[in-house]
Design a protein around this motif. Structure first.
Motif, PDB file in Angstrom:
ATOM      1  N   ILE A 113      -2.047  17.922 -17.673  1.00  0.00           N
ATOM      2  CA  ILE A 113      -2.626  17.251 -16.511  1.00  0.00           C
ATOM      3  C   ILE A 113      -3.696  16.237 -16.922  1.00  0.00           C
ATOM      4  CG2 ILE A 113      -4.475  18.920 -16.012  1.00  0.00           C
ATOM      5  CD1 ILE A 113      -3.521  18.774 -13.045  1.00  0.00           C
ATOM      6  N   GLU A 114      -4.241  16.416 -18.151  1.00  0.00           N
ATOM      7  CA  GLU A 114      -5.248  15.482 -18.658  1.00  0.00           C
ATOM      8  C   GLU A 114      -4.623  14.307 -19.411  1.00  0.00           C
ATOM      9  OE1 GLU A 114      -6.713  19.716 -18.689  1.00  0.00           O
ATOM     10  OE2 GLU A 114      -5.076  18.675 -19.722  1.00  0.00           O
ATOM     11  N   GLY A 115      -3.294  14.377 -19.651  1.00  0.00           N
ATOM     12  CA  GLY A 115      -2.616  13.295 -20.354  1.00  0.00           C
ATOM     13  C   GLY A 115      -2.365  13.550 -21.826  1.00  0.00           C
ATOM     14  N   TYR A 116      -2.700  14.723 -22.328  1.00  0.00           N
ATOM     15  CA  TYR A 116      -2.404  15.075 -23.715  1.00  0.00           C
ATOM     16  C   TYR A 116      -0.947  15.526 -23.836  1.00  0.00           C
ATOM     17  CZ  TYR A 116      -7.505  15.280 -24.196  1.00  0.00           C
ATOM     18  OH  TYR A 116      -8.846  14.966 -24.212  1.00  0.00           O
ATOM     19  N   PRO A 152       2.389  16.784 -12.990  1.00  0.00           N
ATOM     20  CA  PRO A 152       3.504  17.102 -12.090  1.00  0.00           C
ATOM     21  C   PRO A 152       4.649  16.103 -12.157  1.00  0.00           C
ATOM     22  CG  PRO A 152       1.584  16.317 -10.858  1.00  0.00           C
ATOM     23  CD  PRO A 152       1.129  16.546 -12.261  1.00  0.00           C
ATOM     24  N   ASP A 153       4.375  14.897 -12.640  1.00  0.00           N
ATOM     25  CA  ASP A 153       5.411  13.873 -12.727  1.00  0.00           C
ATOM     26  C   ASP A 153       6.008  13.742 -14.127  1.00  0.00           C
ATOM     27  OD1 ASP A 153       5.041  13.122 -10.005  1.00  0.00           O
ATOM     28  OD2 ASP A 153       3.246  11.992 -10.616  1.00  0.00           O
ATOM     29  N   ASP A 154       5.397  14.393 -15.098  1.00  0.00           N
ATOM     30  CA  ASP A 154       5.869  14.271 -16.486  1.00  0.00           C
ATOM     31  C   ASP A 154       5.446  15.522 -17.254  1.00  0.00           C
ATOM     32  OD1 ASP A 154       6.561  13.653 -19.043  1.00  0.00           O
ATOM     33  OD2 ASP A 154       5.364  11.815 -19.192  1.00  0.00           O
ATOM     34  N   HIS A 174      -3.489  30.539 -11.521  1.00  0.00           N
ATOM     35  CA  HIS A 174      -2.723  29.398 -12.016  1.00  0.00           C
ATOM     36  C   HIS A 174      -2.232  29.646 -13.437  1.00  0.00           C
ATOM     37  CE1 HIS A 174      -4.798  26.434  -9.020  1.00  0.00           C
ATOM     38  NE2 HIS A 174      -3.936  27.248  -8.434  1.00  0.00           N
ATOM     39  N   SER A 175      -1.087  29.046 -13.742  1.00  0.00           N
ATOM     40  CA  SER A 175      -0.514  29.168 -15.078  1.00  0.00           C
ATOM     41  C   SER A 175       0.022  27.808 -15.513  1.00  0.00           C
ATOM     42  CB  SER A 175       0.572  30.254 -15.104  1.00  0.00           C
ATOM     43  OG  SER A 175       0.959  30.553 -16.434  1.00  0.00           O
ATOM     44  N   LEU A 176       0.886  27.805 -16.535  1.00  0.00           N
ATOM     45  CA  LEU A 176       1.251  26.557 -17.208  1.00  0.00           C
ATOM     46  C   LEU A 176       1.739  25.472 -16.259  1.00  0.00           C
ATOM     47  CD1 LEU A 176       1.698  24.947 -19.793  1.00  0.00           C
ATOM     48  CD2 LEU A 176       3.932  26.048 -20.015  1.00  0.00           C
ATOM     49  N   GLN A 177       2.554  25.817 -15.277  1.00  0.00           N
ATOM     50  CA  GLN A 177       3.094  24.799 -14.368  1.00  0.00           C
ATOM     51  C   GLN A 177       1.976  23.994 -13.700  1.00  0.00           C
ATOM     52  OE1 GLN A 177       6.150  26.171 -11.750  1.00  0.00           O
ATOM     53  NE2 GLN A 177       6.039  24.366 -10.412  1.00  0.00           N
ATOM     54  N   ASP A 178       0.855  24.651 -13.447  1.00  0.00           N
ATOM     55  CA  ASP A 178      -0.271  23.983 -12.794  1.00  0.00           C
ATOM     56  C   ASP A 178      -1.080  23.132 -13.764  1.00  0.00           C
ATOM     57  OD1 ASP A 178      -0.030  25.486 -10.140  1.00  0.00           O
ATOM     58  OD2 ASP A 178      -0.258  27.141 -11.571  1.00  0.00           O
ATOM     59  N   PHE A 179      -0.839  23.308 -15.064  1.00  0.00           N
ATOM     60  CA  PHE A 179      -1.626  22.614 -16.074  1.00  0.00           C
ATOM     61  C   PHE A 179      -0.900  21.404 -16.644  1.00  0.00           C
ATOM     62  CE2 PHE A 179      -3.035  27.205 -17.070  1.00  0.00           C
ATOM     63  CZ  PHE A 179      -3.810  27.239 -15.923  1.00  0.00           C
ATOM     64  N   LEU A 180       0.338  21.172 -16.192  1.00  0.00           N
ATOM     65  CA  LEU A 180       1.113  20.030 -16.661  1.00  0.00           C
ATOM     66  C   LEU A 180       1.085  18.900 -15.639  1.00  0.00           C
ATOM     67  CD1 LEU A 180       4.253  21.911 -18.038  1.00  0.00           C
ATOM     68  CD2 LEU A 180       2.284  21.081 -19.344  1.00  0.00           C
TER      69      LEU A 180
END
Length: 325
Positions: free
Chosen positions: A309-312, A302-304, A294-300
């Protein structure tokens, strides 16, 4: 092979230059590392390094890329052999590299980071340079391409050391060296003209101590080049991440650039300047066939994509340059 043999050319370069006092501690540290710290994978990687074919380097470009030879500089069989062996050292995170027609398409486009900062730093020609947390050493070669007299990278990660040695095998002898150390193991050399630290500060529990450790490697008047994750805000703004930030567990403090400049000035740096701020894109950090997890795309989110992914706030990086008083 012994540690003395592995680092022989490094020791010779140190002996004949302005960093000779590093030899007071370094050989003993490397002997200890080689004797006590290596795991089974390292020995396998060493054997694979020994199988890399001997190929004349041909044309080398370190000014615009890290390239040695091209597809015409060797035969198809040897090219496949090179690629097969280099893939044994996956995942490749920092690059890219071009080795006799083999494109190591790394997770990070580290060349983009270099392009963002190189016009802002003092010329490296003839200088002694240290890169703290150098990864596989991509930027070490770009520093040498800018005619630095001596280039040293430190990073405790064994796979990164092996990747560096694999690239150096094809590039040949040069005053470019990787030492498997952490900054906390370094004696205060006070001898480097430029110290780089890119992508490390936010991994440190005590960022002030880390910045002081970087300062202790610089000559008076030397330049620090610091690249790190930041957040928007004023001089008081510092985000301390929770258990994870963009799925990374080891992220601690993300200051604003204004706060970071306050830190640097308090520690005795002057001429502190922010020379770049860039939101990290999924084109700059992504999954490739050389880094398949996994890389950055998986850590953002997906809707914003402005959030992790944690909301930071999504990863944003700045480059700050400063001078040691």
């Amino acid at each position: 092979m012994t540690a003395s043999a592995l680092f022989h050319t490094c020791y010779q370069d140190l002996l004949n230059g302005p960093l000779s006092h590093w030899l007071n501690t370094l050989p003993q540290q490397m002997d200890s590392w080689y004797r006590d710290d290596l795991h089974g994978e390292f020995k396998k990687w060493q054997r694979l390094l020994g199988k890399l074919p001997q190929v004349p380097p041909g044309n080398i470009d370190l000014r615009e890329s890290v390239t040695v030879g091209d597809a015409s500089s060797t035969d198809p069989y040897t090219q496949k052999q090179i690629e097969g062996l280099l893939r044994q050292f996956m995942p490749w995170r920092k690059g890219p590299y071009f080795i006799h027609g083999v494109h190591i398409d790394t997770e990070w486009r580290s060349d983009w980071k270099w392009e963002r900062l190189k016009s802002h730093i003092e010329p490296l020609k003839g200088k002694q340079v240290l890169d703290v947390g150098c990864g596989s050493g991509y930027h070490l070669w770009r520093m040498y391409g800018e005619e630095a007299a001596g280039v040293y990278g430190i990073d405790p990660t064994q796979l990164f050391f092996i990747q560096f040695m694999a690239v150096k095998h094809f590039l040949g002898e040069a005053p470019v060296h990787f030492l498997p150390l952490g900054i906390e193991q370094m004696q205060p050399l006070k001898a480097f003209d430029t110290v780089f630290s890119m992508g490390v500060l936010y991994h440190r529990k005590d960022p002030m101590e880390f910045l002081n450790q970087l300062k202790s490697q610089l000559v008076k008047g030397g330049q620090l080049v610091l690249e790190t994750l930041i957040v928007d805000g004023d001089e008081q703004t510092v985000l301390m991440a929770g258990e994870r930030y963009a799925q990374m567990r080891n992220v601690w403090f993300l200051p604003s650039t204004s706060a970071l400049i306050v830190w640097l000035k308090r520690l005795g740096f002057s001429d502190c300047k922010v020379v770049d701020e860039s939101v990290t894109s999924t084109a700059e950090q992504r999954t490739t066939s050389w880094m398949e997890s996994h890389s950055l795309q998986d850590f953002l989110d997906p809707d914003d994509h402005t959030k992790t992914i944690e909301g930071y706030p999504a990863p944003k990086r700045a480059v700050i340059i400063a001078t040691k008083n």
